[in-house]
Design a protein around this motif. Sequence first.
Motif, PDB file in Angstrom:
ATOM      1  N   GLU A 221       0.998  -4.843  15.498  1.00 57.99           N
ATOM      2  CA  GLU A 221       1.721  -3.740  16.119  1.00 57.99           C
ATOM      3  C   GLU A 221       3.092  -4.157  16.636  1.00 57.99           C
ATOM      4  O   GLU A 221       3.930  -3.300  16.953  1.00 57.99           O
ATOM      5  N   ASP A 222       3.362  -5.465  16.698  1.00 62.49           N
ATOM      6  CA  ASP A 222       4.698  -5.904  17.081  1.00 62.49           C
ATOM      7  C   ASP A 222       5.737  -5.524  16.030  1.00 62.49           C
ATOM      8  O   ASP A 222       6.941  -5.607  16.283  1.00 62.49           O
ATOM      9  N   HIS A 223       5.284  -5.088  14.863  1.00 64.51           N
ATOM     10  CA  HIS A 223       6.204  -4.643  13.803  1.00 64.51           C
ATOM     11  C   HIS A 223       6.426  -3.127  13.822  1.00 64.51           C
ATOM     12  O   HIS A 223       7.144  -2.608  12.950  1.00 64.51           O
ATOM     13  N   LEU A 224       5.847  -2.424  14.765  1.00 59.09           N
ATOM     14  CA  LEU A 224       5.989  -0.967  14.782  1.00 59.09           C
ATOM     15  C   LEU A 224       7.457  -0.537  14.802  1.00 59.09           C
ATOM     16  O   LEU A 224       7.852   0.397  14.085  1.00 59.09           O
ATOM     17  N   TYR A 244       1.535   2.440   6.147  1.00 57.28           N
ATOM     18  CA  TYR A 244       1.497   1.373   7.137  1.00 57.28           C
ATOM     19  C   TYR A 244       0.298   1.543   8.063  1.00 57.28           C
ATOM     20  O   TYR A 244      -0.086   2.669   8.399  1.00 57.28           O
ATOM     21  N   ALA A 245      -0.257   0.431   8.452  1.00 56.15           N
ATOM     22  CA  ALA A 245      -1.327   0.408   9.459  1.00 56.15           C
ATOM     23  C   ALA A 245      -1.063  -0.803  10.346  1.00 56.15           C
ATOM     24  O   ALA A 245      -1.162  -1.945   9.891  1.00 56.15           O
ATOM     25  N   HIS A 246      -0.670  -0.557  11.586  1.00 57.90           N
ATOM     26  CA  HIS A 246      -0.310  -1.634  12.495  1.00 57.90           C
ATOM     27  C   HIS A 246      -1.491  -1.974  13.405  1.00 57.90           C
ATOM     28  O   HIS A 246      -2.028  -1.108  14.097  1.00 57.90           O
ATOM     29  N   LEU A 247      -1.872  -3.237  13.374  1.00 54.56           N
ATOM     30  CA  LEU A 247      -3.061  -3.685  14.088  1.00 54.56           C
ATOM     31  C   LEU A 247      -2.748  -3.970  15.547  1.00 54.56           C
ATOM     32  O   LEU A 247      -1.679  -4.505  15.870  1.00 54.56           O
ATOM     33  N   PRO A 248      -3.673  -3.648  16.448  1.00 52.90           N
ATOM     34  CA  PRO A 248      -3.463  -3.976  17.858  1.00 52.90           C
ATOM     35  C   PRO A 248      -3.390  -5.484  18.049  1.00 52.90           C
ATOM     36  O   PRO A 248      -3.882  -6.260  17.240  1.00 52.90           O
ATOM     37  N   PRO A 315      -6.310  -3.472  22.238  1.00 53.35           N
ATOM     38  CA  PRO A 315      -6.141  -4.880  21.839  1.00 53.35           C
ATOM     39  C   PRO A 315      -7.494  -5.552  21.625  1.00 53.35           C
ATOM     40  O   PRO A 315      -8.479  -5.246  22.303  1.00 53.35           O
ATOM     41  N   GLY A 316      -7.554  -6.462  20.660  1.00 52.59           N
ATOM     42  CA  GLY A 316      -8.746  -7.281  20.480  1.00 52.59           C
ATOM     43  C   GLY A 316      -8.701  -8.455  21.432  1.00 52.59           C
ATOM     44  O   GLY A 316      -7.633  -9.013  21.692  1.00 52.59           O
ATOM     45  N   HIS A 317      -9.839  -8.823  21.988  1.00 51.55           N
ATOM     46  CA  HIS A 317      -9.905  -9.922  22.942  1.00 51.55           C
ATOM     47  C   HIS A 317     -10.721 -11.068  22.349  1.00 51.55           C
ATOM     48  O   HIS A 317     -11.921 -10.924  22.103  1.00 51.55           O
ATOM     49  N   PHE A 318     -10.049 -12.166  22.123  1.00 51.01           N
ATOM     50  CA  PHE A 318     -10.722 -13.347  21.580  1.00 51.01           C
ATOM     51  C   PHE A 318     -11.592 -13.960  22.674  1.00 51.01           C
ATOM     52  O   PHE A 318     -11.136 -14.254  23.775  1.00 51.01           O
ATOM     53  N   ASP A 319     -12.869 -14.134  22.366  1.00 54.20           N
ATOM     54  CA  ASP A 319     -13.842 -14.675  23.320  1.00 54.20           C
ATOM     55  C   ASP A 319     -14.611 -15.788  22.630  1.00 54.20           C
ATOM     56  O   ASP A 319     -15.345 -15.545  21.675  1.00 54.20           O
ATOM     57  N   VAL A 320     -14.440 -17.018  23.105  1.00 51.33           N
ATOM     58  CA  VAL A 320     -15.064 -18.156  22.443  1.00 51.33           C
ATOM     59  C   VAL A 320     -16.582 -18.062  22.481  1.00 51.33           C
ATOM     60  O   VAL A 320     -17.265 -18.551  21.573  1.00 51.33           O
ATOM     61  N   VAL A 321     -17.144 -17.416  23.510  1.00 48.31           N
ATOM     62  CA  VAL A 321     -18.593 -17.264  23.590  1.00 48.31           C
ATOM     63  C   VAL A 321     -19.090 -16.393  22.444  1.00 48.31           C
ATOM     64  O   VAL A 321     -20.115 -16.684  21.812  1.00 48.31           O
ATOM     65  N   GLN A 322     -18.368 -15.316  22.154  1.00 51.09           N
ATOM     66  CA  GLN A 322     -18.739 -14.465  21.033  1.00 51.09           C
ATOM     67  C   GLN A 322     -18.573 -15.188  19.698  1.00 51.09           C
ATOM     68  O   GLN A 322     -19.404 -15.049  18.788  1.00 51.09           O
TER      69      GLN A 322
END
Length: 513
Positions: A221-224, A244-248, A315-322
């Motif tokens: 989405e920084d390319h919006l 176009y499809a801009h990802l969160p 936004p997607g949240h990176f979680d090392v536990v997951q």
Amino acid sequence: MAQYYTTMNLKSRFAPSPTGYLHLGNARTALFAWLAARAVAGRFVLRLEDTDQSRSPQIYEKALLEDLRWLGLNWDEGPDIGGPVGPYRQMERLDIYQKYYEALLETGQAYPCYCSAEDLAAERAVQRASGKSPRYGGRCRHLNEGQRSDLEARSIQPVLRYRVPDSGMLTVPDRVWGERSYALADLGDFVIRRSDGSPAFFFANALDDALMGVNLVLRGEDHLSNTPRQILILQALDLPVPEYAHLPLLLGSDGQPLSKRHGAASLRDLQFYGYLPEAVRNYLARLGHHYAETDLLDDQALAAGFSVEKISRAPGHFDVVQLQHWQRLALQALSDTQLWEWRDLQYALNDAQLWKRLLAANLSDIENGLREKILKAVSEDENLQIQFVAAVRANVLFPEDAVDWLIRCFADEAFAALEKEDTAIAALAETPAEFWPLAAMLLQQSAGDYRIWTKTLQQESGLKGKSLFMPLRAALTGRSHGPELAALLPLIGMERAQQRLHTAASVLSEARN
């Protein structure tokens, strides 16, 4: 802008700049673009945007291709395999770009700009001070031929700017965010060719998509804000405009941009830690995209379940536990033989430095051939390999874990050098001294039968439950938790087990020191 491709001709792409190792956010973008194509038997293109030559050494291009292949992605066209609309490195396409620069110059939709960096900085400062958004004011728009000749005579190398219409609105559809409208007067004339002759992102990226037949662009989405400028270029050149499809964005679990402090920032980091690509694919595919299935999915199922309409705006949240959850599922999906032959495990088994670190209290054991001795014993007995893997697999997430359990099972005197958990040390300290010779004697009498041994030991010692099994596990493995002792005991063997029981008190003493 209506959808103009069918499921039979969808063509997506991943177009990274090889200026560093592949960031996890970009890896997710590549995966989504690949899944979108594979979901409908479309084509997936890999293109390298390498115009920043000072930051694009060959090592990063090589690493990029390696990392994408490790993730399990393949492409139908790309810099290494070619294709019908190549070349697929932007620095090899400069002659193609020149043709379209000339077309824009001829129609007056582009012009050379001689403003210095200092001039532009001063202009932006004035705009900000007056509360306006910074944009190029167009001072070089109206230079005549004589003025341009004077500037060129002073050896000023111009950039090339696209002439944005002074008025009007541009509506930009997006498959994730919906329609957005932009006032053209707010965009400002933007650079499409740098002063050194290399193409600017706005121009080369859009032109390559059109000329390569890409009709679905998935990117961050920084390319919006870039999209309206790129659509203007394509419309001016009468070239097809993709959807176009801009990802969160992909953030860390704390809501901040993903970085090393979250445990990993690049795909290469995950490889280094020993994650399986199947685990990474399953996890990244679910970061900002919904799957109804909660089980580990193969590539066909991941692709079949993928849809741009299922991409979230949050936004997607990176979680090392997951991520570790998916790693565990991926490991459990391997057979015992596959797990033993796991490539990363084989590297770990042959990594003397890893063994030294695990046995840091007694490095001489490595020098005396402990690693070679253990590996020789295990490699000569396939049944022992499978027995070991079956015993420890539920307690292994990474290759290092397997090596640690290998040492804990098969090391002799070096066992004392292994790290002991605090809870294991406490269990040893709380156990009566007379318990250990009794445990060793009854183990001998039971001929190593775990059920008979522990049942008799419970009767003779008066200990049961945690008070019985925790000290036994601590003495035999140095840990308070782990694989079932019944499965570990045959691996440890009678001789080593009795030695560890007899020396439990000294092990405790050494651990305290």
